[in-house]
Design an enzyme around this catalytic site. Structure first.
Site, PDB file in Angstrom:
ATOM      1  N   LYS A 177      50.589  44.482  43.216  1.00 34.58           N
ATOM      2  CA  LYS A 177      50.026  43.839  42.147  1.00 34.58           C
ATOM      3  C   LYS A 177      51.270  43.949  41.153  1.00 34.58           C
ATOM      4  O   LYS A 177      51.557  42.714  40.560  1.00 34.58           O
ATOM      5  CB  LYS A 177      49.063  44.513  41.804  1.00 34.58           C
TER       6      LYS A 177
ATOM      7  N   GLN B  89      41.644  49.676  39.691  1.00 37.53           N
ATOM      8  CA  GLN B  89      41.538  49.832  41.084  1.00 37.53           C
ATOM      9  C   GLN B  89      40.516  50.269  41.729  1.00 37.53           C
ATOM     10  O   GLN B  89      40.126  51.706  41.343  1.00 37.53           O
ATOM     11  CB  GLN B  89      43.090  50.195  41.724  1.00 37.53           C
TER      12      GLN B  89
ATOM     13  N   ASP C 100      39.320  40.534  37.629  1.00 32.71           N
ATOM     14  CA  ASP C 100      38.910  40.850  38.697  1.00 32.71           C
ATOM     15  C   ASP C 100      37.502  39.952  38.922  1.00 32.71           C
ATOM     16  O   ASP C 100      36.981  39.656  40.025  1.00 32.71           O
ATOM     17  CB  ASP C 100      38.291  42.392  38.938  1.00 32.71           C
TER      18      ASP C 100
HETATM   19  N1  GUN Z   1      39.686  47.473  45.755  1.00 28.74           N
HETATM   20  C1  GUN Z   1      39.684  46.750  46.800  1.00 28.74           C
HETATM   21  N2  GUN Z   1      39.746  45.341  46.465  1.00 28.74           N
HETATM   22  C2  GUN Z   1      39.879  45.261  44.995  1.00 28.74           C
HETATM   23  C3  GUN Z   1      40.035  44.242  44.122  1.00 28.74           C
HETATM   24  O1  GUN Z   1      39.925  43.008  44.457  1.00 28.74           O
HETATM   25  N3  GUN Z   1      39.978  44.761  42.755  1.00 28.74           N
HETATM   26  C4  GUN Z   1      39.966  45.988  42.412  1.00 28.74           C
HETATM   27  N4  GUN Z   1      40.002  46.209  41.125  1.00 28.74           N
HETATM   28  N5  GUN Z   1      39.744  46.929  43.297  1.00 28.74           N
HETATM   29  C5  GUN Z   1      39.654  46.591  44.599  1.00 28.74           C
END
Ligand code: GUN
Length: 282
Positions: free
Chosen positions: A52, A96, A119
């Protein structure tokens, strides 16, 4: 043999567009900023977070990482979220998941400002999706819709079946396919005759988290098969929820793992961060 949907190529072309938009904003002195928060040392989460940050740098966005120890308390994490909610150079906040067990992820998501919730996990943004008036779309389902669009796969009137009912993928995927005028069915662990249902699908989305779960016997001839899974097979090799080798000769389109939906997820996160920044600077 199915057309193999090239998520890397679609992702690259989306990122080029985002990069151009970021450059235009930068010329006006505005740089979209994303804060990425990771608690503990889950290796998969570490890889996602690194990707990211790398994605941000590639399109010219600013990013900050907050790597907190496993023993961080919920209160400390909520304090950080509050600080980021008020930080002017940060337009998107991503915490996350999964979080350590002693932290209530619902409370953390609820604390993120809906305007910075890139998100789209906050109940306000989830609710907006339900009524079709959204600011952000959750990254993985949004990435799937972009892939369908890129390959001119029309959803309207199609039988769409989603396997998996998670808040992150299954449920929002259902909403997006519905908004695109698909006839949508969602299957899960309690579905009575899974195979019978999946075999009806013109568009089948697998988001269960079980390696090679979807075999050829679960797929209709000529179906579009979208694989959201990221698993390891018996040899430790990356694989999806679909048995790619078995299904590729039956499907009309199929996403590979890696190189299918995965690259789109971060691209959609960058798109949401750009949108959040635009919104803030209207
Ligand atoms: N963990 C797995 N996929 C995601 C996601 O799309 N966003 C976040 N914040 N955590 C995750």
């Amino acid at each position: 043999m199915a057309v193999i949907i090239d998520g890397k190529a679609v992702s690259l072309s989306c990122r080029e567009k985002i990069k151009e938009e970021v450059a235009k904003m930068a010329a006006k002195g505005i740089v979209p900023g994303l804060a990425v928060v990771i608690v503990g040392d889950n290796p998969a989460s570490r890889t996602y977070v690194n990707n990211k940050k790398k994605g941000c740098a590639e399109v010219g966005m600013y990013s900050e990482e907050y790597a907190l120890p496993e023993e961080t308390t919920q209160e400390e994490l909520l304090e950080l979220v509050e600080k980021l909610n008020n930080k002017e150079d940060i337009h998107g906040i991503l915490v996350q998941l999964p979080l350590p067990k002693h932290i209530d992820d619902k409370a953390v998501i609820a604390a993120i400002s809906p305007q910075k919730d890139v998100d789209a996990f906050h109940t306000e943004n989830v609710g907006r999706i339900m009524i079709g008036e959204y600011k952000f779309l959750p990254c993985t389902p949004a990435g799937v819709m972009e892939l369908l669009k890129a390959y001119n796969i029309d959803v309207a009137g199609k039988e769409c079946v989603v396997i998996g009912r998670s808040n992150i993928v299954g449920k929002p995927m259902l909403m997006l396919l519905l908004q695109a005028n698909g006839t949508v069915t969602i299957c899960h662990s309690r579905t009575k005759d899974l195979k019978e249902t999946t075999r009806r699908a013109d568009i089948l989305v697998a988001a269960i988290g079980k390696a090679k779960f979807v075999g050829a016997d679960m797929v209709k001839e000529g179906a579009v098969v979208i694989d959201v899974g990221i698993n390891r097979d018996e040899n430790g090799k990356l694989c999806g929820d679909v048995d790619f080798e078995a299904v590729k000769d039956k499907a009309s389109y199929i996403t590979p793992v890696p190189g299918g939906v995965g690259p789109m997820t971060i691209t959609m996160l960058l798109k949401n961060t750009l949108e959040a920044c635009r919104d803030e600077n209207k």
